[in-house]
Design a protein around this motif. Structure first.
Motif, PDB file in Angstrom:
ATOM      1  N   GLU A  74      -6.687   2.701   0.432  1.00 31.28           N
ATOM      2  CA  GLU A  74      -6.851   4.133   0.197  1.00 31.28           C
ATOM      3  C   GLU A  74      -8.333   4.472   0.031  1.00 31.28           C
ATOM      4  O   GLU A  74      -9.073   3.739  -0.630  1.00 31.28           O
ATOM      5  N   LYS A  95       0.813  -1.214   0.000  1.00 30.02           N
ATOM      6  CA  LYS A  95       0.000   0.000   0.000  1.00 30.02           C
ATOM      7  C   LYS A  95       0.858   1.281   0.000  1.00 30.02           C
ATOM      8  O   LYS A  95       0.485   2.290  -0.599  1.00 30.02           O
ATOM      9  N   ASP A  96       2.012   1.182   0.667  1.00 29.45           N
ATOM     10  CA  ASP A  96       2.873   2.365   0.757  1.00 29.45           C
ATOM     11  C   ASP A  96       3.924   2.419  -0.349  1.00 29.45           C
ATOM     12  O   ASP A  96       4.840   3.245  -0.295  1.00 29.45           O
TER      13      ASP A  96
END
Lengths: 322, 204
Positions: free
Chosen positions: B21, A157-158
């Motif tokens: 997200e 995700k990062d």
């Protein structure tokens, strides 16, 4: 044959291994590191990539090349397969592809109307055949099994890199369940390492003293290709030591649990329950026997209308004022 | 003052950083509800998880029992946990950064030195990578700390058909202190949230 724990012999213990890493890092050579120039190895070369390895390290190996899954099965019946100690599947992702082809040809409902692979039904066949194939090599033929996987670098995700096995279907998850050692092969500086402890970037698995980063020797002239042979020997030695250390505890655990079950038969009221609790507290416990015995006593007390009063630190009839 | 910490609290806090997200607000809302100990409506996924777990216990206790659904997965799990004790509460006291903490959890299964946790996935194991998923999970460090006699923690993950297992021990797990300290440091940066925590999670 029934053996006591202390009699167990690990000298012929077989293992299952996953090796994965980037192309060209030397997975196939590592998988053939039986210390005998491949003589103890049967390499199921499903990607026809063995030619890329140094001939010295595969000089004596038996290489199984097949164009269908049925041919692989047939070749497993040969003397060469029966005599091998290690069976290398190069690669496990390709084996799944071979099985998809097999399902398409032999299972009518693995095919859609347009002739494409029916993912839902097809992977059901692939999965159950794969399970039986692996069980046959591991359990019936009693071989060390080495699964080679390519890996794909993805991003978490990062945006940090994570390494994933390249393989379709649930096998890329379920394969880990029966695995003893799973190593991600990586270069750090100019050295190669097999990493057996999971990190954020990759998953790995180690046991019997095999853990962390283990350097893979640079196979210059005369250096034997024996990484896995040594790894297996080391694990067998540790297993024997672990067994010696654990067998006493395990026997004590079994003895305690059998004793507790017998005592619980006699629990009928608060007096017998509290006597049983006292006896459990005084036992020479092993592993999690104390916790488990307490749970068993609690369950038994409920069935005879008792509850534990934390203030009195004793079992009392459930109807008593709380 | 002693306060309680559970894996649910830590996980719900971790999720505010790990969520996909676009779900950050939802994750924070969920964490605040956990922090305030507000009751939550169980989701379908949670209900499926509980149903699967109960089926596994029932089959482990009675090999003749017939699971209503997810037969293969239930059988695979039941075979492993048979003979163990189910829903075992564990706890221990800790002092971290000068704070008294009561670590508490309920192990799904305890058997001969091993803690098992039964997990149900609503998605097929073929659809996603699961291996390594529990590496950063606070559950195994917390439970291994609270039950020192146990030496292994095994996640039993099923989609109802297949079974995936992931095993941890003390040598390949992060420490409980790591999670608790990070959590408390984060809370300390928001006095309002720390106040809620101290009020709602205080123990005698």
């Amino acid at each position: 044959m029934i053996q006591h724990g202390y009699e167990m012999d690990f000298s012929k213990q077989t293992f299952s291994v996953i090796l994965y890493g980037a192309p060209g890092i030397g997975k196939t050579t590592l998988a053939m590191s039986d210390g005998n120039m491949g003589a103890d190895t049967l390499l199921i070369d499903l990607e026809h990539g063995v030619s890329r390895t140094n001939p010295v390290h595969r000089m004596n190996a038996n290489i199984l090349s097949a164009s269908t899954y049925e041919e692989v099965l047939k070749d497993l019946e040969t003397d060469a397969a029966k005599q091998a100690k290690n069976i290398v599947i190069d690669t496990a992702g390709s084996l799944v592809d071979y099985l998809k082809d097999w399902a398409l040809r032999t299972k009518p409902d693995a095919k859609t109307k347009t002739g494409a692979f029916n993912g839902l039904k097809g992977f059901g066949y692939v999965k159950s055949e794969l399970e039986s194939f692996v069980n046959r090599i591991k359990t019936v033929m009693n071989k060390n099994v080495i699964f080679i996987f390519h890996c794909d670098e993805k991003a978490d995700k990062d945006g940090n890199p994570i390494q994933r096995l390249r393989c379709e279907g649930s096998f890329r998850n379920t394969v880990w369940t029966g695995i003893d050692f799973g190593a991600y092969i990586q270069m750090l500086g100019n050295k190669r390492y097999a990493c057996f402890t999971p990190e954020d970037e990759f998953f790995a698995k180690g046991c019997h003293g095999i853990a962390g980063h283990i350097e893979i020797p640079n196979l210059k002239d005369g250096v034997p290709n024996d990484f896995l042979a040594k790894l297996f020997d080391s694990a067998r030695k540790t297993m024997a030591e672990e067994n010696d250390a654990v067998v006493g505890q395990r026997n004590q655990y079994e003895k305690i649990m059998a004793g507790v079950k017998e005592m619980l038969e006699g629990v009928t009221d608060a007096d017998t329950a509290n006597a049983c609790m006292k006896a459990i507290m005084e036992m020479d416990h092993a592993l999690t026997s104390k916790k488990e015995a307490g749970m068993m006593l609690n369950a038994k007390c409920k069935t005879v209308g008792l509850r534990f009063d934390p203030k009195a630190k004793a079992y009392v009839p459930d109807g008593d004022q709380k | 003052m002693k306060t309680k910490i559970t894996k649910t609290l830590i996980e719900s806090w971790q999720y505010t950083f790990d969520c996909a997200e676009g779900y950050e607000d939802e994750a924070m809302e969920d964490f605040l509800a956990t922090l305030k100990r507000e009751p939550k409506e169980p989701t379908e996924a949670m209900i499926n998880g509980t149903t699967f777990e109960n089926q596994c216990y029932a089959l482990a206790n009675d090999p003749q029992a017939i699971p209503e659904k997810w037969v293969n997965g239930t059988r695979k799990v039941a075979e492993i946990i048979r003979g163990g004790q189910f829903q075992v509460p564990v706890s221990c006291d800790l002092t971290i950064a000068g704070r008294d903490i009561w670590l508490y959890g309920i192990c799904d299964v305890v058997k001969a030195g091993t803690i098992f946790d039964v997990k149900f996935r609503n998605k097929s194991l073929g659809s996603t990578d699961v291996y390594g998923k529990y590496l950063d999970c606070s559950q195994h460090p917390i439970y291994l700390k609270a039950l020192p006699e146990a030496s292994r923690f095994i996640y039993l993950v099923s989609d109802g058909d297949d079974l995936y297992t992931e095993e941890y021990n003390r040598s390949n797990s992060k420490s409980v202190e790591y999670y608790v300290l990070n959590f408390l440091s984060w809370l300390q940066s928001s006095p309002e949230l720390m106040k809620i925590y101290e009020e709602r999670w205080a123990v005698e």
